[in-house]
Design a protein around this motif. Structure first.
Motif, PDB file in Angstrom:
ATOM      1  N   VAL A  68      -1.270   0.900  -7.207  1.00  0.00           N
ATOM      2  CA  VAL A  68      -0.495  -0.393  -8.164  1.00  0.00           C
ATOM      3  C   VAL A  68       0.322  -1.946  -7.234  1.00  0.00           C
ATOM      4  O   VAL A  68       0.354  -1.130  -5.499  1.00  0.00           O
ATOM      5  CB  VAL A  68       0.634  -0.045  -8.840  1.00  0.00           C
ATOM      6  CG1 VAL A  68      -0.139   1.070  -9.892  1.00  0.00           C
ATOM      7  CG2 VAL A  68       1.474   1.297  -7.841  1.00  0.00           C
ATOM      8  N   HIS A  69       0.567  -2.802  -7.631  1.00  0.00           N
ATOM      9  CA  HIS A  69       0.979  -3.568  -6.917  1.00  0.00           C
ATOM     10  C   HIS A  69       2.303  -3.228  -6.624  1.00  0.00           C
ATOM     11  O   HIS A  69       2.994  -2.826  -7.317  1.00  0.00           O
ATOM     12  CB  HIS A  69       1.683  -5.325  -8.340  1.00  0.00           C
ATOM     13  CG  HIS A  69       2.036  -5.883  -7.342  1.00  0.00           C
ATOM     14  ND1 HIS A  69       2.070  -6.993  -5.769  1.00  0.00           N
ATOM     15  CD2 HIS A  69       3.296  -6.829  -7.248  1.00  0.00           C
ATOM     16  CE1 HIS A  69       2.643  -7.647  -5.979  1.00  0.00           C
ATOM     17  NE2 HIS A  69       3.338  -7.963  -6.529  1.00  0.00           N
ATOM     18  N   ILE A  70       2.548  -3.604  -5.440  1.00  0.00           N
ATOM     19  CA  ILE A  70       3.874  -2.993  -4.298  1.00  0.00           C
ATOM     20  C   ILE A  70       4.465  -4.787  -4.301  1.00  0.00           C
ATOM     21  O   ILE A  70       3.727  -5.627  -2.944  1.00  0.00           O
ATOM     22  CB  ILE A  70       3.666  -2.844  -3.365  1.00  0.00           C
ATOM     23  CG1 ILE A  70       2.801  -1.395  -3.969  1.00  0.00           C
ATOM     24  CG2 ILE A  70       5.014  -1.897  -2.502  1.00  0.00           C
ATOM     25  CD1 ILE A  70       2.006   0.021  -1.838  1.00  0.00           C
ATOM     26  N   MET A  71       5.877  -4.874  -4.430  1.00  0.00           N
ATOM     27  CA  MET A  71       6.628  -5.818  -3.951  1.00  0.00           C
ATOM     28  C   MET A  71       6.719  -6.548  -2.829  1.00  0.00           C
ATOM     29  O   MET A  71       6.496  -7.047  -2.206  1.00  0.00           O
ATOM     30  CB  MET A  71       7.872  -6.180  -4.912  1.00  0.00           C
ATOM     31  CG  MET A  71       8.036  -6.336  -6.403  1.00  0.00           C
ATOM     32  SD  MET A  71       7.373  -8.109  -6.639  1.00  0.00           S
ATOM     33  CE  MET A  71       8.892  -8.503  -5.706  1.00  0.00           C
ATOM     34  N   ASN A  72       6.812  -5.274  -1.745  1.00  0.00           N
ATOM     35  CA  ASN A  72       7.807  -5.816  -0.389  1.00  0.00           C
ATOM     36  C   ASN A  72       6.258  -5.167   0.299  1.00  0.00           C
ATOM     37  O   ASN A  72       7.047  -3.072   0.603  1.00  0.00           O
ATOM     38  CB  ASN A  72       8.529  -5.271  -0.204  1.00  0.00           C
ATOM     39  CG  ASN A  72       9.554  -6.209  -0.722  1.00  0.00           C
ATOM     40  OD1 ASN A  72       8.983  -7.272  -0.867  1.00  0.00           O
ATOM     41  ND2 ASN A  72      10.597  -6.327  -1.417  1.00  0.00           N
ATOM     42  N   ASP A  73       5.127  -5.012   0.858  1.00  0.00           N
ATOM     43  CA  ASP A  73       4.342  -4.166   1.076  1.00  0.00           C
ATOM     44  C   ASP A  73       4.423  -4.065   2.603  1.00  0.00           C
ATOM     45  O   ASP A  73       4.013  -5.047   3.340  1.00  0.00           O
ATOM     46  CB  ASP A  73       2.503  -4.001   0.777  1.00  0.00           C
ATOM     47  CG  ASP A  73       1.675  -3.015   0.945  1.00  0.00           C
ATOM     48  OD1 ASP A  73       2.071  -2.200   1.727  1.00  0.00           O
ATOM     49  OD2 ASP A  73       0.928  -2.832  -0.378  1.00  0.00           O
ATOM     50  N   ASP A  74       4.588  -2.625   3.131  1.00  0.00           N
ATOM     51  CA  ASP A  74       4.752  -3.092   5.019  1.00  0.00           C
ATOM     52  C   ASP A  74       3.326  -2.238   5.233  1.00  0.00           C
ATOM     53  O   ASP A  74       4.373  -1.470   6.563  1.00  0.00           O
ATOM     54  CB  ASP A  74       5.845  -2.326   4.696  1.00  0.00           C
ATOM     55  CG  ASP A  74       6.498  -1.065   4.441  1.00  0.00           C
ATOM     56  OD1 ASP A  74       5.544  -0.198   3.786  1.00  0.00           O
ATOM     57  OD2 ASP A  74       7.200   0.216   4.552  1.00  0.00           O
ATOM     58  N   SER A  75       2.705  -2.346   4.813  1.00  0.00           N
ATOM     59  CA  SER A  75       0.606  -2.004   5.068  1.00  0.00           C
ATOM     60  C   SER A  75       0.975  -2.336   6.273  1.00  0.00           C
ATOM     61  O   SER A  75       1.055  -4.031   6.052  1.00  0.00           O
ATOM     62  CB  SER A  75      -0.142  -1.522   3.948  1.00  0.00           C
ATOM     63  OG  SER A  75       0.560  -0.597   2.964  1.00  0.00           O
ATOM     64  N   THR A  76       0.100  -1.454   7.278  1.00  0.00           N
ATOM     65  CA  THR A  76      -0.578  -2.576   8.381  1.00  0.00           C
ATOM     66  C   THR A  76      -1.483  -3.508   8.088  1.00  0.00           C
ATOM     67  O   THR A  76      -1.435  -4.858   8.161  1.00  0.00           O
ATOM     68  CB  THR A  76      -0.934  -1.786   9.092  1.00  0.00           C
ATOM     69  OG1 THR A  76      -0.409  -0.898   9.812  1.00  0.00           O
ATOM     70  CG2 THR A  76      -1.317  -2.120  10.073  1.00  0.00           C
ATOM     71  N   ASP A  77      -1.824  -3.129   6.832  1.00  0.00           N
ATOM     72  CA  ASP A  77      -3.119  -4.125   6.364  1.00  0.00           C
ATOM     73  C   ASP A  77      -3.230  -3.244   5.167  1.00  0.00           C
ATOM     74  O   ASP A  77      -4.354  -2.498   4.434  1.00  0.00           O
ATOM     75  CB  ASP A  77      -4.339  -3.294   7.130  1.00  0.00           C
ATOM     76  CG  ASP A  77      -6.015  -4.134   6.827  1.00  0.00           C
ATOM     77  OD1 ASP A  77      -5.952  -5.512   5.535  1.00  0.00           O
ATOM     78  OD2 ASP A  77      -7.421  -4.361   7.046  1.00  0.00           O
TER      79      ASP A  77
END
Length: 309
Positions: A68-77
């Motif tokens: 799902v959509h994540i507001m503050n996505d801190d994934s590398t990619d």
């Protein structure tokens, strides 16, 4: 028979309740009480002959599971991670469904395929070119394109549904937070945000549309936008949240330009745009093609969304 992914999620749980049958094949990691038809399934699986065998008795597969959509996505990619689940795994599942002879594949996508805003433009329609602006929307758009191509190659009917924000009993994230703040009687600064318009869809209207798409012959190979067909400004959303909770609307009349200034100062203009801007959907195509209209009012959905867990 119907097969379903994402049945433990917000939309999936409500869809199972509406279908009111235990004769569904559940594809996922955990079985549910009263459901004997279950296949332990991971979206990353490919060339699973046992899954193909299980799907051989399925007429319609409803695919709701997603990253799902994540507001503050801190994934590398973030794009790679969204693509892995929302694009690649969706196509893998659809290929196995087609191999098994499944007649119809229903994909719950997102209005983010169309874009992020309709401020200063007409509402989004189902037939306009996709214009996603974030990794989540792009992953869903790519999945749609590949599914439609697979449908042309295999003859499996593809149905795509793009909802906006979905709410109702059990909703989480920003909608639930705002409902709680209003319920506590906090004086929120939103009374002046009344010239924008937002399309929402209650989970009850969304699952009713999914059920219609399971059964309706004219749903085949179509893209449908959905909403409650009653758009609200931010000020109206807050006022209705207060009403359904029996609270006074204590929203303060802070000028809209103040929000824009704060957004620029904090480098959060995108967040402010979602608060003060418009995002409207034109669901005329959905209503006309399926002879469908949202059966539940916005107030009905808000009342249930306000229920305490």
């Amino acid at each position: 028979m119907i097969a379903l992914t994402g049945y433990t999620g917000f939309v999936g749980q409500h869809l199972l309740e509406l279908l009111n049958t235990t004769d569904c094949l559940l594809l996922g990691r955990n079985t549910l009480a009263n459901y004997s038809r279950f296949y332990e399934f991971d979206l990353s699986q490919t060339n699973d002959l046992d899954l193909v065998s299980k799907l051989s008795k399925v007429d319609v597969l409803v695919h709701i599971a997603a990253r799902v959509h994540i507001m503050n996505d801190d994934s590398t990619d973030p794009l790679a991670e969204f693509r892995a689940i929302n694009t690649d795994s969706t196509l893998n599942l659809a290929k196995q469904a087609a191999q098994a002879g499944v007649k119809r594949f229903i994909f719950v996508s997102s209005i983010k395929v169309n874009g992020e805003s309709t401020t200063d433009r007409p509402p989004f329609t189902a037939n306009e070119n996709p214009a996603p602006e974030d990794p989540y929307g792009l992953s869903k758009a790519e999945a749609e394109q590949q599914l439609l191509e697979l449908g042309k190659q295999t003859g499996m009917e593809i149905v795509i549904i793009r909802p906006p924000l979905v709410y109702g009993e059990g909703v989480k994230a920003n909608f639930a937070s705002l409902m709680r703040f209003v319920g506590k009687g906090l004086p929120l600064p939103f009374r002046s945000i009344k010239s924008n318009k937002r399309s929402l869809v209650s989970v009850y209207n969304l699952v009713d549309l999914i059920k219609t798409c399971i059964e309706h012959p004219k749903a085949a190979n179509q893209v449908f936008l959905t909403s409650d067909d009653y758009d609200l400004s931010t000020a109206e959303i807050v006022a209705l949240m207060a009403k359904v909770q029996g609270k006074k609307n204590l929203a303060l009349p802070v000028p809209v330009w103040c929000f824009g200034l704060v957004g620029k100062l904090l480098n959060k203009s995108d967040v402010i745009d979602r608060l003060t801007g418009s995002l409207q959907l034109d669901i005329t195509h959905t209503k006309n093609t399926l002879d469908w209209a949202p059966p539940y009012s916005v107030e009905h959905g808000f009342k249930l969304a306000a229920k305490k867990p």
